[in-house]
Design an enzyme around this catalytic site. Structure first.
Site, PDB file in Angstrom:
ATOM      1  CG  HIS A 150     -27.196 -94.787  52.546  1.00 53.71           C
ATOM      2  ND1 HIS A 150     -27.904 -95.242  53.640  1.00 53.71           N
ATOM      3  CD2 HIS A 150     -27.337 -93.435  52.550  1.00 53.71           C
ATOM      4  CE1 HIS A 150     -28.448 -94.220  54.281  1.00 53.71           C
ATOM      5  NE2 HIS A 150     -28.117 -93.113  53.640  1.00 53.71           N
TER       6      HIS A 150
ATOM      7  CG  ASP B  44     -28.806-101.540  53.862  1.00 53.71           C
ATOM      8  OD1 ASP B  44     -27.650-101.219  54.185  1.00 53.71           O
ATOM      9  OD2 ASP B  44     -29.634-100.720  53.426  1.00 53.71           O
TER      10      ASP B  44
END
Length: 326
Positions: free
Chosen positions: A134, A157
């Site tokens: 992540h 992200d």
């Protein structure tokens, strides 16, 4: 729906991605006029639906289609959409799309002009390519993480998987316009963050000082104020720093606090900032223009005059959603 006068009007995107990176990328492209068809598994859908308001913000201006591309009926529907699409965005681990029966070569047999953007944590090659991860992991491996606290926003992200992917897609569209060919774009969020860390990676290889923007300079730091809030001083240039020193009654500091870290300036300046409220410092910063601003909480941003006057938001169902800022 996309406006006809926007630059990507007429461009069709099939988006198989989930969570933040791919949907943020396709949001940027949708705001530029592209038609986005977001395909979601009928059973689980996009995991971000669990945070419904964020899901709605990232997926506005898109058509949501429930489709199981593992089933025969779903595969046939997927192929029909791919034939008409300009871009396919996917965020599966490397090789997963191929296992579903859609390798890059097979996709280009269906549509030779198709631009496939594969957004992953580590890229299509390399020892980490199949590892789970992540945002925090990609930041950690890029040298961009400053322990112990995680960043406040998901830089890998949003920037690595969103902005850089959108830039790559638009570049591939431009190239296709000249050569007529499709492309496969290997978007690694870790690679993107390493690129963002460019200046530091260069500095550590030479005799230069460490990153001067990391808080080691008294003139470029965040300081607490008397009311428990914070202000950001970014007086990097001497013209701003010297003006600031004059206003706070410290003319002897002019020209200091740059290469010479001057720890006594750090300590005294912290005490000076602690003597006034954030609003008092905000007024001084505005009146004297020496790069001093309040540190706003997210809730305060929505009420700020700058945010309101720029009108870079969409209001829907009583909520404000920021628009792509151009």
């Amino acid at each position: 729906m996309p406006m006809p006068d926007k630059p990507l009007s007429g461009v069709t995107i099939v988006d198989l991605s989930r969570l933040i990176p791919g949907p943020f990328c396709s949001l940027i492209l949708a705001d530029l006029g592209a038609r986005v068809i977001k395909m979601e598994d009928p059973q689980r859908g996009d995991y971000l639906r669990n945070i419904s308001c964020v899901y709605r913000g990232l997926n506005r201006n898109k058509k949501i289609l429930k489709l199981d591309i593992k089933s025969q009926k779903g595969k046939e529907a997927f192929v029909r959409h791919v034939k008409k699409a300009d871009i396919l965005i996917e965020s599966f681990r490397p090789g997963v799309l191929k296992k579903m029966g859609f390798s890059i070569s097979q996709l280009h047999k269906i549509n030779r002009r198709l631009i496939v953007a594969s957004i992953t944590g580590y890229g299509q090659k390399g020892p980490n390519k199949n590892r789970a991860g992540h945002d925090l992991n990609y930041m950690a491996l890029s040298g961009c993480l400053n322990p112990p606290q995680p960043p406040y926003i998901q830089y890998a992200d949003l920037v690595g998987g969103g902005l850089f992917a959108a830039l790559a897609i638009i570049s591939a569209l431009y190239q296709r316009g000249k050569k007529g060919n499709g492309a496969h774009l290997d978007i690694s969020m870790t690679d993107s963050m390493i690129f963002l860390n460019l200046a530091n990676l260069i500095l550590i290889q030479g005799p230069m000082a460490p990153n001067i923007l990391s808080g080691i300079l008294a003139r470029y730091r965040v300081y607490p104020t008397s009311d428990g809030k914070f202000v950001a001083l970014a007086a990097l240039e001497d013209k701003f720093w010297n003006r600031f020193c004059g206003v706070i009654g410290k003319p002897e500091w002019k020209g200091k606090g740059y290469v010479d870290q001057a720890p006594e300036i750090h300590q005294q300046l912290a005490a000076i900032f602690a003597s006034k409220t954030r609003d008092e410092w905000t007024r001084l910063g505005r009146e004297n223009d020496f790069c001093l601003t309040p540190v706003l909480a997210t809730s305060e941003v929505l009420e700020s005059a700058q945010f309101r006057e720029r009108k870079k938001f969409v209001k829907k169902n009583g909520m404000l959603f920021p628009k792509t800022p151009y």
